[in-house]
Design a protein around this motif. Structure first.
Motif, short mmCIF file in Angstrom:
data_model
loop_
_atom_site.label_atom_id
_atom_site.label_comp_id
_atom_site.label_asym_id
_atom_site.label_seq_id
_atom_site.Cartn_x
_atom_site.Cartn_y
_atom_site.Cartn_z
N GLN A 42 0.82 -1.20 0.00
CA GLN A 42 0.00 0.00 0.00
C GLN A 42 0.86 1.26 0.00
O GLN A 42 0.51 2.25 -0.65
N GLY A 43 1.97 1.21 0.71
CA GLY A 43 2.88 2.35 0.71
C GLY A 43 3.44 2.61 -0.68
O GLY A 43 3.53 3.75 -1.12
N ASN A 44 3.82 1.54 -1.37
CA ASN A 44 4.34 1.68 -2.73
C ASN A 44 3.29 2.27 -3.66
O ASN A 44 3.59 3.15 -4.48
N LEU A 45 2.05 1.78 -3.54
CA LEU A 45 0.97 2.31 -4.38
C LEU A 45 0.76 3.80 -4.11
O LEU A 45 0.58 4.60 -5.04
N ALA A 46 0.78 4.16 -2.82
CA ALA A 46 0.58 5.56 -2.44
C ALA A 46 1.71 6.45 -2.96
O ALA A 46 1.47 7.56 -3.45
N GLU A 47 2.95 5.96 -2.87
CA GLU A 47 4.10 6.76 -3.31
C GLU A 47 4.11 6.91 -4.83
O GLU A 47 4.48 7.97 -5.36
N MET A 48 3.72 5.86 -5.56
CA MET A 48 3.67 5.97 -7.01
C MET A 48 2.59 6.96 -7.43
O MET A 48 2.78 7.76 -8.35
N GLY A 67 9.23 13.43 -7.82
CA GLY A 67 8.06 12.61 -8.13
C GLY A 67 8.40 11.51 -9.11
O GLY A 67 7.96 10.37 -8.95
N ARG A 68 9.21 11.83 -10.11
CA ARG A 68 9.62 10.82 -11.09
C ARG A 68 10.43 9.71 -10.43
O ARG A 68 10.25 8.53 -10.73
N VAL A 69 11.31 10.10 -9.52
CA VAL A 69 12.14 9.12 -8.82
C VAL A 69 11.27 8.19 -7.97
O VAL A 69 11.51 6.98 -7.92
N VAL A 71 8.16 7.28 -8.48
CA VAL A 71 7.47 6.34 -9.36
C VAL A 71 8.42 5.24 -9.81
O VAL A 71 8.07 4.05 -9.80
N ARG A 72 9.62 5.63 -10.19
CA ARG A 72 10.62 4.65 -10.65
C ARG A 72 10.97 3.65 -9.56
O ARG A 72 10.90 2.43 -9.77
N ASP A 73 11.34 4.15 -8.39
CA ASP A 73 11.85 3.28 -7.34
C ASP A 73 10.77 2.44 -6.67
O ASP A 73 10.96 1.25 -6.43
N HIS A 74 9.63 3.05 -6.37
CA HIS A 74 8.58 2.29 -5.70
C HIS A 74 7.94 1.28 -6.65
O HIS A 74 7.39 0.27 -6.21
N GLY A 75 8.03 1.53 -7.94
CA GLY A 75 7.58 0.53 -8.90
C GLY A 75 8.43 -0.72 -8.84
O GLY A 75 7.92 -1.85 -8.87
#
Length: 228
Positions: A42-48, A67-69, A71-75
């Motif tokens: 859920q944290g990853n989804l929220a951060e993306m 913001g781009r970073v 999306v990249r990293d939490h993906g």
């Protein structure tokens, strides 16, 4: 006769090892481990989602880059989490928590203004601070070696993100570029080493039980023969 007995014992040793190894290799998944995997997803989804929102609504190039970073990293991190959850049969939530959604909505209400950037950075500071605390809790009190390896692999990434937004100030230059997280569900190298060690230990435990069982049977047969 003796050859037949040895053959039987050998077969029994193999059977014991085969039946014991899966149980030894399957490490316990505690409520702590399960909760961590779910909250990490859920944290990853929220951060993306937050990262994508920043790329659309932030006014500064720095916040857009952070913001781009995210999306990249939490993906990448989430690919590991989903693969691990599937392996351990942990059902994952389909969306961020209601609190995480509300937080993003509150920030988005300021879209297109400098207030958005400030609110977004402060929100991410708080979010990554909480995530880091959850990771440290899992590393300290978690039971499953694979879940702890995933937490260990994610920790430096979260620390880097926190450095990029710490104190509500944007530091896009903190991006290290290389993320030690898997792609397509592969754990970081450090995590893989941990899992390998855990696997060896588990197999060793199963083999030890098998050997002890065989030794007990052989001793029993020898005593029976002597009695005769």
């Amino acid at each position: 006769m003796r050859v037949t007995r040895l053959t039987s014992v050998t077969a029994l040793v193999i059977a014991i090892a085969a039946s014991t190894a899966p149980y030894a290799a399957a490490a316990t998944v505690s409520d702590q481990d399960t909760g961590f995997v779910r909250s990490a997803h859920q944290g990853n989804l929220a951060e993306m989602a937050a990262g994508q929102d920043a790329q659309k609504h932030a006014t500064s190039a720095c916040v857009k880059e952070v913001g781009r970073v995210l999306v990249r990293d939490h993906g990448k991190l989430d690919a590991d989490v989903k693969a691990l959850a599937a392996k351990l049969h942990i059902a994952l939530p389909a969306a961020p928590t209601a609190e995480q959604k509300a937080e993003l909505a509150s920030v988005r209400a300021k879209a297109g203004t400098s207030a958005y950037d400030t609110a977004w950075l402060k929100s991410q500071d708080a979010a990554h601070t909480k995530t880091l605390a959850r990771i440290d809790s899992e590393l300290k009190t978690g039971h499953n070696a694979e879940v702890k390896a995933a937490a260990r692999a994610a920790r430096p990434v979260v620390v880097m993100h926190l450095d990029m937004v710490r104190g509500g100030v944007c530091h896009a230059a903190k991006d290290a570029g290389a993320v030690r997280a898997g792609s397509g569900g592969l754990l970081a190298a450090e995590g893989s080493d941990t899992l390998a060690a855990a696997g060896v230990a588990s197999l060793a435990g199963g083999g030890l039980l098998a050997v002890l069982g065989a030794a007990w049977l052989i001793r029993g047969r020898r005593r029976t023969n002597q009695d005769r």
